[in-house]
Write a protein that holds these residues in place. Structure first.
Motif, PDB file in Angstrom:
ATOM      1  N   ALA A 178    -103.993 -92.034  57.892  1.00  0.00           N
ATOM      2  CA  ALA A 178    -102.804 -91.637  57.133  1.00  0.00           C
ATOM      3  C   ALA A 178    -103.194 -90.879  55.862  1.00  0.00           C
ATOM      4  O   ALA A 178    -104.263 -91.093  55.304  1.00  0.00           O
ATOM      5  CB  ALA A 178    -101.977 -92.874  56.787  1.00  0.00           C
ATOM      6  N   SER A 212     -98.215 -87.314  66.601  1.00  0.00           N
ATOM      7  CA  SER A 212     -99.058 -87.834  65.512  1.00  0.00           C
ATOM      8  C   SER A 212     -99.609 -89.218  65.799  1.00  0.00           C
ATOM      9  O   SER A 212    -100.708 -89.557  65.364  1.00  0.00           O
ATOM     10  CB  SER A 212     -98.257 -87.861  64.207  1.00  0.00           C
ATOM     11  OG  SER A 212     -97.744 -86.579  63.970  1.00  0.00           O
ATOM     12  N   GLN A 259     -99.788 -88.212  58.664  1.00  0.00           N
ATOM     13  CA  GLN A 259    -101.198 -88.332  59.003  1.00  0.00           C
ATOM     14  C   GLN A 259    -101.941 -87.180  58.333  1.00  0.00           C
ATOM     15  O   GLN A 259    -101.367 -86.108  58.096  1.00  0.00           O
ATOM     16  CB  GLN A 259    -101.371 -88.263  60.523  1.00  0.00           C
ATOM     17  CG  GLN A 259    -100.597 -89.347  61.274  1.00  0.00           C
ATOM     18  CD  GLN A 259    -101.012 -90.739  60.852  1.00  0.00           C
ATOM     19  OE1 GLN A 259    -102.167 -91.111  60.947  1.00  0.00           O
ATOM     20  NE2 GLN A 259    -100.045 -91.495  60.307  1.00  0.00           N
ATOM     21  N   ASP A 292    -105.383 -90.562  66.106  1.00  0.00           N
ATOM     22  CA  ASP A 292    -106.561 -91.411  65.852  1.00  0.00           C
ATOM     23  C   ASP A 292    -107.172 -91.985  67.122  1.00  0.00           C
ATOM     24  O   ASP A 292    -108.239 -92.599  67.073  1.00  0.00           O
ATOM     25  CB  ASP A 292    -106.174 -92.564  64.904  1.00  0.00           C
ATOM     26  CG  ASP A 292    -105.874 -92.037  63.511  1.00  0.00           C
ATOM     27  OD1 ASP A 292    -105.557 -92.839  62.619  1.00  0.00           O
ATOM     28  OD2 ASP A 292    -105.956 -90.805  63.326  1.00  0.00           O
TER      29      ASP A 292
END
Ligand code: FBP
Ligand code: MG
Ligand code: MG
Length: 336
Positions: free
Chosen positions: A55, A122, A67, A126
């Motif tokens: 983030a 988004s 992000q 990760d």
């Protein structure tokens, strides 16, 4: 002619006769986006090695945690567009209000506004799952020479002059339409050029893939619930295959190639759905229709909806025509 070696730049020039406005402008627009896509792609590909995961510590107008890659992609696309003296305004998922472009010369003479979802999907950044960028382009409606106005952005989807997306997946592709079909270009990272790999993309009229976040099932309307049950029933060519990546661009791209339907409906938690009309649903709807598919909010054509707010949301049902029509039938049968 071996299409595989037609570059994106050559394709734009070869097809300029189809673009209702002068070609030079379209190629400069698409070239700005192409450049930004390559820069973002470079960062995405080595995301774990550079400080781009996680983030950013800010919340955007949607109330979502931005992000780092949302912010990075937003900056890259903005500067690529601003520095090419082709746009008079930009609206973005990551910006509360639209941006009036000043530019070196009198940018108020520029004719185009661009609306962008700099980083789509988004929640997948990760975890190394494919993400994208979505863009929508309009010609301004207000007179040249004066600063751009909100009304230049609040145009119906059917007024778009071009739209597309970039998918940063196993390969990186740029897929766009300028109103004469949908074409896909794959980036050859070694050469740094996009090559025509998917000419004249078409949605199969029907398919067997359905994409919806079933985790929200309890919050869906009876129409949506009934359509999901229909997809899962052991009858005829069903059950359909359930696939949901959680990046709209990637789910849409797969469904366009294989045949399928992507649905982000209204729910009790999100009465207008989640996806944004101006920089997610309108560009995806333009591509869908140009590829022979259908895109509605369950009842009405997405591209006929009159926008009133920059970040407004709408439910979306898009993909293979026969599948969208079937879903609409369940929606109409259960209209509340
Ligand atoms: O997690 P959910 O509620 O299923 O939402 C997933 C959807 O939200 C999105 O991530 C919204 O887009 P952003 O990531 O650009 O905000 C879509 O790409 C995706 O289809
Ligand atoms: Mg998005
Ligand atoms: Mg986004």
């Amino acid at each position: 002619m071996d299409t595989k070696h037609t570059t994106l730049g050559e394709f734009i020039i070869d097809n300029q006769k189809h673009f209702k406005y002068s070609s030079g402008e379209l190629s400069r627009l698409i070239n700005s986006i192409r450049l930004a896509a390559k820069i973002v792609n470079h960062e995405v590909n080595k995301a774990g090695l550079v400080d781009i995961l996680g983030a950013a510590g800010e919340t955007n107008i949607q109330g979502e945690d931005q992000q780092k890659l949302d912010v990075y992609a937003n900056e890259v696309f903005k500067s690529a567009l601003i520095n090419r003296e082709i746009v008079c305004g930009i609206a973005s998922e990551e910006e509360e209000d639209f941006i009036t472009v000043q530019g070196k010369y009198n940018a108020h003479d520029n004719k185009y506004v661009v609306l962008i979802d700099p980083l789509d999907g988004s929640s997948n950044i990760d975890v190394n799952v494919s993400v994208g960028t979505i863009f929508s382009i309009y010609r301004r409606t207000t007179p040249l020479g004066m600063p751009v106005k909100k009304e230049d952005f609040l145009q119906k989807g059917k007024e778009q002059v071009a739209a597309g997306y970039i998918v940063y997946g196993t390969s990186t592709m740029l897929v766009y339409t300028a109103g004469y079909g949908v074409n896909g270009f794959t980036l050859n990272p070694a050469i740094g050029s996009f090559y025509l790999s998917h000419p004249d993309m078409k949605f199969p009229e029907t398919g067997n893939i359905f994409s919806i976040n079933e985790g929200n099932y309890a919050q869906f309307s009876q129409g949506v619930k009934d359509y999901i049950k229909y997809c899962q029933a052991e009858e005829d060519d069903r059950p359909y295959t359930f696939r949901y990546i959680g990046s709209m661009v990637s789910d849409f791209h797969r469904n366009m190639i294989k045949g399928g339907i992507y649905i982000y409906p209204a729910s009790t938690k999100a009465p207008k759905g989640k996806l944004r009309l101006l920089y997610e649903c309108n560009p995806i709807a333009f591509l869908t229709e140009q590829a022979g598919g259908k895109a509605t909010d369950g009842f009405n054509r997405i591209m006929d909806i009159q926008p009133t707010e920059l970040h407004e949301r709408v439910p979306i049902f898009c993909g293979s025509t026969k599948m969208v029509e079937k879903a609409e039938l369940f929606m109409k049968l259960n209209k509340e």
